[in-house]
Write a protein that holds these residues in place. Structure first.
Motif, PDB file in Angstrom:
ATOM      1  N   LEU A  39       0.828  -1.196   0.000  1.00  0.00           N
ATOM      2  CA  LEU A  39       0.000   0.000   0.000  1.00  0.00           C
ATOM      3  C   LEU A  39       0.865   1.250   0.000  1.00  0.00           C
ATOM      4  O   LEU A  39       0.563   2.226  -0.664  1.00  0.00           O
ATOM      5  N   GLN A  52       4.855   0.873  -6.206  1.00  0.00           N
ATOM      6  CA  GLN A  52       3.786   0.423  -5.313  1.00  0.00           C
ATOM      7  C   GLN A  52       2.553   1.315  -5.436  1.00  0.00           C
ATOM      8  O   GLN A  52       2.536   2.276  -6.203  1.00  0.00           O
ATOM      9  N   ILE A  53       1.525   1.025  -4.640  1.00  0.00           N
ATOM     10  CA  ILE A  53       0.273   1.765  -4.731  1.00  0.00           C
ATOM     11  C   ILE A  53       0.476   3.235  -4.405  1.00  0.00           C
ATOM     12  O   ILE A  53      -0.027   4.114  -5.101  1.00  0.00           O
ATOM     13  N   SER A  54       1.217   3.524  -3.341  1.00  0.00           N
ATOM     14  CA  SER A  54       1.452   4.921  -2.975  1.00  0.00           C
ATOM     15  C   SER A  54       2.875   5.103  -2.484  1.00  0.00           C
ATOM     16  O   SER A  54       3.527   4.153  -2.042  1.00  0.00           O
ATOM     17  N   SER A  58       2.717  10.531  -4.229  1.00  0.00           N
ATOM     18  CA  SER A  58       1.245  10.515  -4.255  1.00  0.00           C
ATOM     19  C   SER A  58       0.684  11.880  -3.859  1.00  0.00           C
ATOM     20  O   SER A  58      -0.349  12.310  -4.380  1.00  0.00           O
ATOM     21  N   LEU A 123       0.585  -0.525 -11.848  1.00  0.00           N
ATOM     22  CA  LEU A 123      -0.123  -0.297 -10.588  1.00  0.00           C
ATOM     23  C   LEU A 123       0.138   1.111 -10.068  1.00  0.00           C
ATOM     24  O   LEU A 123      -0.792   1.823  -9.687  1.00  0.00           O
ATOM     25  N   ASN A 124       1.394   1.550 -10.074  1.00  0.00           N
ATOM     26  CA  ASN A 124       1.729   2.875  -9.571  1.00  0.00           C
ATOM     27  C   ASN A 124       1.162   3.976 -10.460  1.00  0.00           C
ATOM     28  O   ASN A 124       0.613   4.963  -9.964  1.00  0.00           O
ATOM     29  N   SER A 127      -2.512   4.126  -9.905  1.00  0.00           N
ATOM     30  CA  SER A 127      -2.729   4.684  -8.567  1.00  0.00           C
ATOM     31  C   SER A 127      -2.450   6.182  -8.545  1.00  0.00           C
ATOM     32  O   SER A 127      -3.197   6.945  -7.915  1.00  0.00           O
ATOM     33  N   ASP A 128      -1.385   6.615  -9.214  1.00  0.00           N
ATOM     34  CA  ASP A 128      -1.092   8.057  -9.302  1.00  0.00           C
ATOM     35  C   ASP A 128      -2.274   8.797  -9.899  1.00  0.00           C
ATOM     36  O   ASP A 128      -2.666   9.870  -9.422  1.00  0.00           O
ATOM     37  N   ALA A 130      -5.372   7.770  -9.905  1.00  0.00           N
ATOM     38  CA  ALA A 130      -6.471   7.704  -8.934  1.00  0.00           C
ATOM     39  C   ALA A 130      -6.276   8.753  -7.833  1.00  0.00           C
ATOM     40  O   ALA A 130      -7.252   9.362  -7.376  1.00  0.00           O
ATOM     41  N   PHE A 131      -5.029   8.986  -7.409  1.00  0.00           N
ATOM     42  CA  PHE A 131      -4.775  10.042  -6.425  1.00  0.00           C
ATOM     43  C   PHE A 131      -5.125  11.416  -7.006  1.00  0.00           C
ATOM     44  O   PHE A 131      -5.632  12.286  -6.297  1.00  0.00           O
TER      45      PHE A 131
END
Length: 187
Positions: A39, A52-54, A58, A123-124, A127-128, A130-131
């Motif tokens: 995470l 990674q996710i964050s 982020s 994924l990153n 996620s970026d 999505a942030f």
């Protein structure tokens, strides 16, 4: 201001999936090549940063959302929120694609503190983006001055913590300053 419609959420999901598909076609790894999914990864100078996710960056992507929301309300105030968000996702996604191209990867390695940077995992990158969506939607619910104060707090916090932030990242990518590079390296 009205919230997101069902159409908006469907468009958001479709654009994130399209971004993932384009990055996959570019040969980007789906997850960290280390084989784990976390995470949070807080070590900037490591092979898991931007995998990674964050991570510390982020915060910058949330600020992107703040900026895109402000620009959208200024440049197209009567458009539905989801239309402005779709455009913001398109811009953020285009940056993620460009950021994972050899020209930008090499530029980061050359002039920023991202020594050994090899690009982001899918994924990153997703996620970026999505942030950025989180920042955009948060800004749609906050007074403008609260958004500005949070952005400044994020910039100062990451500057203090990792000697980097959105402002320095842009500066070093566009017009590198050797003294900043040395300071970021701990000199």
């Amino acid at each position: 201001m009205a919230g997101m419609s069902r159409t908006g959420w469907l468009v958001t999901a479709a654009l994130l999936a399209l971004l993932a598909a384009i990055l996959f076609a570019m040969g980007r790894p789906p997850i960290c090549p280390c084989g784990t999914v976390s995470l949070w990864h807080g070590i900037v100078q490591s092979n898991q940063n931007s995998q990674q996710i964050s991570d510390w960056y982020s915060f910058s992507h949330i600020i992107h959302g703040f900026i895109f929301f402000g620009l959208s309300r200024w440049l197209m105030p009567s458009r539905p929120l989801w239309v402005a968000l779709a455009l913001a996702i398109g811009i953020e996604g285009a940056w993620e694609i460009l950021e994972n191209s050899p020209i930008i990867i090499d530029r980061y390695r050359e002039v920023t503190m991202a020594y050994g940077y090899s690009g982001d995992s899918i994924l990153n990158s997703v996620s970026d983006t999505a942030f950025m969506v989180v920042g955009f939607l948060a800004a749609s619910r906050m007074r403008w001055w609260v958004t500005v104060l949070i952005a400044i707090a994020f910039e100062l916090f990451t500057l203090w913590t990792i000697r980097d932030n959105l402002t320095l990242n842009v500066l070093m990518l566009v017009a590198p300053v050797e003294a900043v590079k040395e300071w970021q390296a701990g000199g």
